[in-house]
Write an enzyme that holds these catalytic residues in place. Structure first.
Site, mmCIF file in Angstrom:
data_model
loop_
_atom_site.group_PDB
_atom_site.id
_atom_site.type_symbol
_atom_site.label_atom_id
_atom_site.label_comp_id
_atom_site.label_asym_id
_atom_site.label_seq_id
_atom_site.Cartn_x
_atom_site.Cartn_y
_atom_site.Cartn_z
ATOM 1 N N GLY A 202 -7.157 15.789 -21.173
ATOM 2 C CA GLY A 202 -7.424 16.416 -22.469
ATOM 3 C C GLY A 202 -8.669 15.863 -23.113
ATOM 4 O O GLY A 202 -9.486 15.216 -22.460
ATOM 5 N N ASN A 203 -8.838 16.107 -24.376
ATOM 6 C CA ASN A 203 -9.972 15.558 -25.111
ATOM 7 C C ASN A 203 -9.544 15.223 -26.533
ATOM 8 O O ASN A 203 -8.415 15.507 -26.928
ATOM 9 C CB ASN A 203 -11.159 16.531 -25.086
ATOM 10 C CG ASN A 203 -10.794 17.853 -25.722
ATOM 11 O OD1 ASN A 203 -10.578 17.925 -26.930
ATOM 12 N ND2 ASN A 203 -10.700 18.900 -24.907
#
Ligand SMILES: Cc1cc2nc3c(=O)[nH]c(=O)nc-3n(C[C@H](O)[C@H](O)[C@H](O)COP(=O)(O)O)c2cc1C
Length: 403
Positions: A202-203
């Site tokens: 993810g980020n």
């Protein structure tokens, strides 16, 4: 237009008489809502004579008109000038113990606050936190100026001049409905690419900037669809509560791309504020990877470029806006990288912001440069994510009004 002017208990209340005078001169219907303390500085007869409307402070006056909510519901803009430290704290918490408090809670109109207080009060951590809360909620803050305060002191804390506040109100009224009927699709948050049933790549995008854009566009009259990727529920509350915003959710880049392409067909403006994974895991494991199996080697495959795809399929009259989170390299600045990216994506406008361990993500503030299709910076915006959202929408409106 219908304007509510909240007045609170500071000496600067006398300057607000001039503000009300200027607004009445412009032909607006102005309702002054003082606090009890404000009336110790400037009395009700002055406000009634200048505004040409009745003035009360209590929710128990004029009950048949349901005045405690009616004023806020009918307002096109609500201004609080001067705003004391006390009232700023009350607005931040949402207290509704007087007519000004209920009016501020009942309104969906843009709110402008003009703080006035001694420097120590303005710089106190409590006031700083309250102001940050208001900004994050979309309240605009004008001033305070630096200069002579009540008594012998001087420093930051002096209320902005009535002419400055008047100019800001006029600007807010003009911007009020400049996206009326425009169909805007905004993506927000960050996609997650599964590794196995419990893990993902993810980020750090929180979704705050995208949500701020959706709220600002809706406040300016747009019909908004917000496609949220892994945004916390608490962040989404304001979007759910807004009657002009429809919220959809997407998980992976593929899901987000599918939603955006489906919505693009009927969108006038598309803003891709979500951080989309460039790659996904080639072979997602059906089972949770176990430590005893050894360190996994993940092979990645490239995701579709959603933004470039939307720009490539752009209809006549459609405006496509992207975001780029960049870091400078040895041979390129953030801006140079942004210019190159805008060309590559083919979008009408690219908002570039610098990111890093300490910058960009998970913060209430943001700073962006907006690059237009001629590779020029058309605007720069720094401030709360709402202020950046409004600057971005100003640029979009300017772009769309060009012949
Ligand atoms: C002469 C005088 C001037 C004041 N000026 C300010 C001011 O500029 N800003 C402020 O935050 N409070 C100021 N105060 C304190 C507020 O009046 C007090 O906090 C009051 O409870 C505010 O109530 P309100 O926010 O409901 O109007 C002042 C008080 C006095 C007596």
């Amino acid at each position: 237009m219908n304007i509510v002017v909240g007045v609170t208990g500071g000496i600067a209340a006398y300057k607000t008489v001039q503000l009300v005078r200027l607004l009445v001169r412009d032909g607006h219907d102005v309702h002054v809502v003082p606090t009890d303390d404000a009336l110790r500085f400037v009395g009700a007869p002055t406000w009634e004579a200048i505004s040409r409307n009745p003035v009360t402070t209590s929710v128990h006056d004029d009950v048949a008109q349901v005045r405690h909510v009616a004023l806020g519901q009918a307002a096109d803009v609500v201004v609080v000038a001067p705003a004391t430290a006390n009232t700023i704290a009350k607005i931040a918490v949402g207290l509704a113990g007087d007519l000004l408090g209920t009016t501020l809670l009942a309104t969906r109109a843009p709110v402008l606050v003009a703080p006035a207080m001694h420097t120590e009060m303005w710089q106190h951590a409590a006031t700083r936190a309250n102001i940050a809360t208001l900004r994050a909620r979309g309240v605009r803050i004008v001033g305070p100026d630096s200069g002579r305060l009540t008594g012998a002191d001087s420093g930051p804390g002096r209320m902005s001049e009535p002419e400055t506040i008047h100019r800001e109100v006029s600007r807010m009224l003009a911007a009020g409905a400049d996206l009326d009927g425009t169909r805007v699709v905004v993506s927000a948050g960050g996609t997650r690419e599964p590794i196995d049933p419990v893990r993902f790549i993810g980020n750090r995008s929180s979704g705050r900037q995208g949500i701020a854009i959706a709220l600002a566009a809706a406040d300016r009259g747009a019909d908004v669809t917000l496609v949220a990727a892994h945004v916390e529920d608490a962040q989404l509350d304001a979007a759910h509560a807004h009657p002009a915003i429809r919220v959809e959710t997407a998980g992976t880049a593929a899901e987000l791309g599918e939603r955006m392409r489906a919505l693009a067909g009927s969108a006038d403006v598309i803003v891709m504020a979500a951080a989309v994974a460039d790659y996904r895991v080639a072979d997602v494991s059906d089972h949770k990877l176990a430590k005893e199996d050894g360190a996994p080697v993940l092979s990645l495959v490239e995701n579709d470029d959603i933004l470039a795809g939307l720009a490539g399929a752009r209809r006549d009259g459609q405006t496509i806006v992207g975001f780029a989170a960049e870091m400078p390299t040895d041979h390129e600045t953030v801006l140079e990288r942004g210019i190159r990216k805008r060309r590559r994506k083919g979008v009408d406008l690219l908002a570039v912001n610098e990111v890093g361990w300490e910058a960009g993500f998970e913060r209430a503030e943001n700073a962006v440069a907006l690059i237009g299709s001629d590779d020029q910076v058309v605007a720069e915006a720094t401030g709360s994510k709402r202020e950046v959202a409004d600057a971005l929408l100003d640029a979009i409106v300017a772009l769309r009004s060009r012949p």
